[in-house]
Design an enzyme around this catalytic site. Structure first.
Site, PDB file in Angstrom:
ATOM      1  N   ARG A  99       0.886  -1.183   0.000  1.00  0.00           N
ATOM      2  CA  ARG A  99       0.000   0.000   0.000  1.00  0.00           C
ATOM      3  C   ARG A  99       0.913   1.219   0.000  1.00  0.00           C
ATOM      4  O   ARG A  99       1.715   1.390   0.935  1.00  0.00           O
ATOM      5  CB  ARG A  99      -0.917  -0.019   1.221  1.00  0.00           C
ATOM      6  CG  ARG A  99      -1.648   1.291   1.425  1.00  0.00           C
ATOM      7  CD  ARG A  99      -2.776   1.180   2.422  1.00  0.00           C
ATOM      8  NE  ARG A  99      -3.915   0.492   1.856  1.00  0.00           N
ATOM      9  CZ  ARG A  99      -5.168   0.595   2.325  1.00  0.00           C
ATOM     10  NH1 ARG A  99      -5.436   1.352   3.364  1.00  0.00           N
ATOM     11  NH2 ARG A  99      -6.163  -0.062   1.743  1.00  0.00           N
ATOM     12  N   HIS A 126      -7.150   0.925  -6.728  1.00  0.00           N
ATOM     13  CA  HIS A 126      -7.400   0.008  -5.599  1.00  0.00           C
ATOM     14  C   HIS A 126      -8.065  -1.257  -6.162  1.00  0.00           C
ATOM     15  O   HIS A 126      -9.245  -1.520  -5.930  1.00  0.00           O
ATOM     16  CB  HIS A 126      -8.284   0.700  -4.560  1.00  0.00           C
ATOM     17  CG  HIS A 126      -8.287   0.043  -3.210  1.00  0.00           C
ATOM     18  ND1 HIS A 126      -7.515  -1.069  -2.905  1.00  0.00           N
ATOM     19  CD2 HIS A 126      -8.973   0.331  -2.064  1.00  0.00           C
ATOM     20  CE1 HIS A 126      -7.732  -1.415  -1.657  1.00  0.00           C
ATOM     21  NE2 HIS A 126      -8.608  -0.593  -1.117  1.00  0.00           N
ATOM     22  N   GLN A 129     -10.069  -3.909  -3.914  1.00  0.00           N
ATOM     23  CA  GLN A 129     -11.388  -3.429  -3.502  1.00  0.00           C
ATOM     24  C   GLN A 129     -12.405  -3.648  -4.621  1.00  0.00           C
ATOM     25  O   GLN A 129     -13.508  -4.174  -4.399  1.00  0.00           O
ATOM     26  CB  GLN A 129     -11.303  -1.929  -3.162  1.00  0.00           C
ATOM     27  CG  GLN A 129     -12.636  -1.320  -2.800  1.00  0.00           C
ATOM     28  CD  GLN A 129     -13.158  -1.795  -1.473  1.00  0.00           C
ATOM     29  OE1 GLN A 129     -12.449  -1.752  -0.473  1.00  0.00           O
ATOM     30  NE2 GLN A 129     -14.399  -2.257  -1.425  1.00  0.00           N
ATOM     31  N   ASP A 219     -17.282   7.311  -2.199  1.00  0.00           N
ATOM     32  CA  ASP A 219     -16.059   7.135  -1.398  1.00  0.00           C
ATOM     33  C   ASP A 219     -15.757   8.468  -0.722  1.00  0.00           C
ATOM     34  O   ASP A 219     -16.406   9.490  -1.021  1.00  0.00           O
ATOM     35  CB  ASP A 219     -14.900   6.689  -2.315  1.00  0.00           C
ATOM     36  CG  ASP A 219     -13.599   6.449  -1.553  1.00  0.00           C
ATOM     37  OD1 ASP A 219     -13.651   6.201  -0.332  1.00  0.00           O
ATOM     38  OD2 ASP A 219     -12.521   6.509  -2.189  1.00  0.00           O
ATOM     39  N   CYS A 259     -16.571   1.839  -0.162  1.00  0.00           N
ATOM     40  CA  CYS A 259     -15.460   0.926   0.153  1.00  0.00           C
ATOM     41  C   CYS A 259     -15.095   0.938   1.631  1.00  0.00           C
ATOM     42  O   CYS A 259     -14.462   0.006   2.111  1.00  0.00           O
ATOM     43  CB  CYS A 259     -14.247   1.290  -0.685  1.00  0.00           C
ATOM     44  SG  CYS A 259     -13.706   2.987  -0.428  1.00  0.00           S
ATOM     45  N   ARG A 287     -13.977  -8.769   0.672  1.00  0.00           N
ATOM     46  CA  ARG A 287     -12.536  -8.529   0.503  1.00  0.00           C
ATOM     47  C   ARG A 287     -11.764  -9.808   0.860  1.00  0.00           C
ATOM     48  O   ARG A 287     -10.808 -10.182   0.189  1.00  0.00           O
ATOM     49  CB  ARG A 287     -12.071  -7.390   1.427  1.00  0.00           C
ATOM     50  CG  ARG A 287     -12.678  -6.022   1.149  1.00  0.00           C
ATOM     51  CD  ARG A 287     -12.173  -5.447  -0.141  1.00  0.00           C
ATOM     52  NE  ARG A 287     -10.736  -5.385  -0.187  1.00  0.00           N
ATOM     53  CZ  ARG A 287      -9.983  -4.385   0.271  1.00  0.00           C
ATOM     54  NH1 ARG A 287     -10.564  -3.338   0.800  1.00  0.00           N
ATOM     55  NH2 ARG A 287      -8.663  -4.417   0.170  1.00  0.00           N
TER      56      ARG A 287
HETATM   57  N1   CP Z   1     -11.521  -0.269   1.803  1.00  0.00           N
HETATM   58  C1   CP Z   1     -10.270  -0.345   2.294  1.00  0.00           C
HETATM   59  O1   CP Z   1      -9.298  -0.583   1.581  1.00  0.00           O
HETATM   60  O2   CP Z   1     -10.182  -0.151   3.638  1.00  0.00           O
HETATM   61  P1   CP Z   1      -8.835   0.059   4.443  1.00  0.00           P
HETATM   62  O3   CP Z   1      -8.232   1.360   3.960  1.00  0.00           O
HETATM   63  O4   CP Z   1      -9.224   0.114   5.883  1.00  0.00           O
HETATM   64  O5   CP Z   1      -7.897  -1.079   4.137  1.00  0.00           O
HETATM   65  N1  NVA Z   2      -9.942   6.803  -1.659  1.00  0.00           N
HETATM   66  C1  NVA Z   2      -9.633   6.293  -0.353  1.00  0.00           C
HETATM   67  C2  NVA Z   2      -9.904   4.831  -0.316  1.00  0.00           C
HETATM   68  C3  NVA Z   2      -9.686   4.177   1.026  1.00  0.00           C
HETATM   69  C4  NVA Z   2      -9.945   2.708   0.999  1.00  0.00           C
HETATM   70  C5  NVA Z   2      -8.194   6.604  -0.005  1.00  0.00           C
HETATM   71  O1  NVA Z   2      -7.324   6.434  -0.874  1.00  0.00           O
HETATM   72  O2  NVA Z   2      -7.930   7.030   1.117  1.00  0.00           O
END
Ligand code: CP
Ligand code: NVA
Length: 300
Positions: A99, A126, A129, A219, A259, A287
Site C-alpha cells: 500500500r 485500488h 477493492q 467514497d 469501500c 474482501r
Molecule cells: N476499503 C479499504 O481498503 O479499507 P482500508 O483502507 O481500511 O484497508
Molecule cells: N480513496 C480512499 C480509499 C480508502 C480505501 C483513499 O485512498 O484514502
C-alpha cells in the site's frame, strides 16, 4: 497473471475466474485451508488500513500460510534504495502486498521483485477493492447484464479502478464528479483506446446519474495523502453527499456501496449508510474471499 497493480492487467476471463473461485471459497472455506501451506506473504504498508491489512492477514492464515506486516518506517525501506530492499525481501517471502502513496513506487517494486506484487491501494488504483465489489454486485444481481451503476464523488483511486473493472465485465457506469476532479486521464485514455466509451458516462450533476441507478457507489472526499486539501475539498464536494434528498431523484431506491472507511455526515449520511439498501458490509466481507482467490491464483 503474475502481478496485480491495476485491473488493466487482468483480462475478462481472469476476472470471471477470480469471482467464481472467490464465491466458492466463501461457500466452502475449509476446502482451501492448505492452499498456501508454507507460503509467506509480506505486507508493506506506507498508509494505515483496517480492511486490506486484516483481510489479507486473516485470509493468508486461513489458507495455511503466514504473513509479515512490514511497516515502511520500521524497516529500512525508507533508508535504502527501494529496488535493493525489494530484491532482498524477495529472498524471504513468496509474494508482496503493498500500500503506497505513489503508484509509481509499485512499478519500481514490480521490476525489482522476482515474486508477485499486489497493489493494496495506491493514489491511482485500488484493484483488490473493486474486484471484491464486482463479486458483491454479482452475488446480489446474479449477473452484470442490465445492471445500472453510478459513482458519485471524487474521481479517485476507487473511481479509477471501478471504471476499469466495469469496462472489463461490460457493466455500464455513470460517474458524477465536480469539474477538475474527474477520473485519471490514463483511465479515460484507456477507455477510449479500448473502444469502451459507450460504457462510460461522465457528468458533473449527481442528480443526473442517480436517476436510473440500481447501485450508487461513493467514497471519501479526502483520500489518504490529501489531508492538506481538506478544507477546499469539503466545500467543492458538498453537493455530492449521498443523502435522502439526492436519492429522491432516483426512480427506484438503489443499493448503496462504499469501500469504507466512511466519513458519516460528510460523503454519506447515517440514514443512507445504515439503510436496508446499504451493502457496504457485504463489500467489506467479500474482501476476504476475493483476496484469497487472488493469492491462490498468483501462487499456484
Ligand atoms: N476499503 C479499504 O481498503 O479499507 P482500508 O483502507 O481500511 O484497508
Ligand atoms: N480513496 C480512499 C480509499 C480508502 C480505501 C483513499 O485512498 O484514502
Amino acid at each position: 497473471m503474475r502481478d496485480l497493480l491495476s485491473i488493466k492487467n487482468l483480462n475478462t476471463d481472469e476476472i470471471y475466474n477470480l469471482l467464481n473461485l472467490a464465491l466458492n471459497i466463501k461457500k466452502n472455506p475449509e476446502d482451501y485451508s492448505s492452499k498456501l501451506r508454507r507460503k509467506i506473504i509480506g505486507l508493506l504498508f506506507q498508509k494505515t488500513s483496517t480492511r486490506t491489512r486484516i483481510s489479507f492477514q486473516s485470509g493468508i492464515y486461513q489458507l495455511g500460510g503466514t504473513s509479515l506486516y512490514l511497516d515502511w518506517t520500521t524497516t529500512n525501506l525508507h533508508l535504502g534504495a527501494l529496488p535493493d530492499e525489494i530484491k532482498c525481501i524477495s529472498f524471504y517471502v513468496d509474494l508482496i502486498v503493498a500500500r503506497v502513496y505513489e503508484h509509481k513506487i509499485l512499478e519500481v517494486m514490480r521490476k525489482a521483485a522476482n515474486i508477485p506484487v499486489i497493489n493494496g491501494l495506491s493514489d491511482k488504483y485500488h484493484p483488490c477493492q473493486i474486484l471484491s465489489d464486482l463479486m458483491t454486485i454479482r452475488e446480489i444481481f446474479g449477473t452484470f447484464d442490465g445492471v445500472s451503476l453510478s459513482y458519485v464523488g471524487d474521481g479517485n483511486n476507487i473511481c479509477n479502478s471501478l471504471i476499469l473493472g466495469c469496462m472489463k465485465v461490460e457493466l455500464p457506469i455513470c460517474v458524477a464528479t465536480p469539474s477538475g476532479y474527474e477520473p485519471h486521464k490514463d483511465v479515460l485514455n484507456w477507455v477510449k483506446k479500448n473502444n469502451k466509451e459507450h460504457l462510460l458516462t461522465l457528468k458533473n450533476d449527481p442528480k443526473e446519474v442517480v436517476k436510473e441507478a440500481d447501485i450508487v457507489y461513493t467514497d471519501t472526499f479526502v483520500s489518504m495523502g490529501q489531508e492538506n486539501e481538506t478544507k477546499k475539498r469539503l466545500k467543492v464536494f458538498k453537493p455530492y453527499q449521498i443523502n435522502n434528498k439526492l436519492l429522491s431523484y432516483a426512480k427506484k431506491m438503489p443499493y448503496i456501496m462504499h469501500c469504507l472507511p466512511a466519513h458519516r455526515g460528510i460523503e454519506i449520511t447515517d440514514q443512507v449508510l445504515d439503510s436496508e439498501r446499504s451493502i457496504v458490509f457485504q463489500q467489506a466481507e467479500n474482501r476476504l474471499h476475493l483476496q484469497k482467490a487472488l493469492l491462490i491464483n498468483l501462487l499456484k
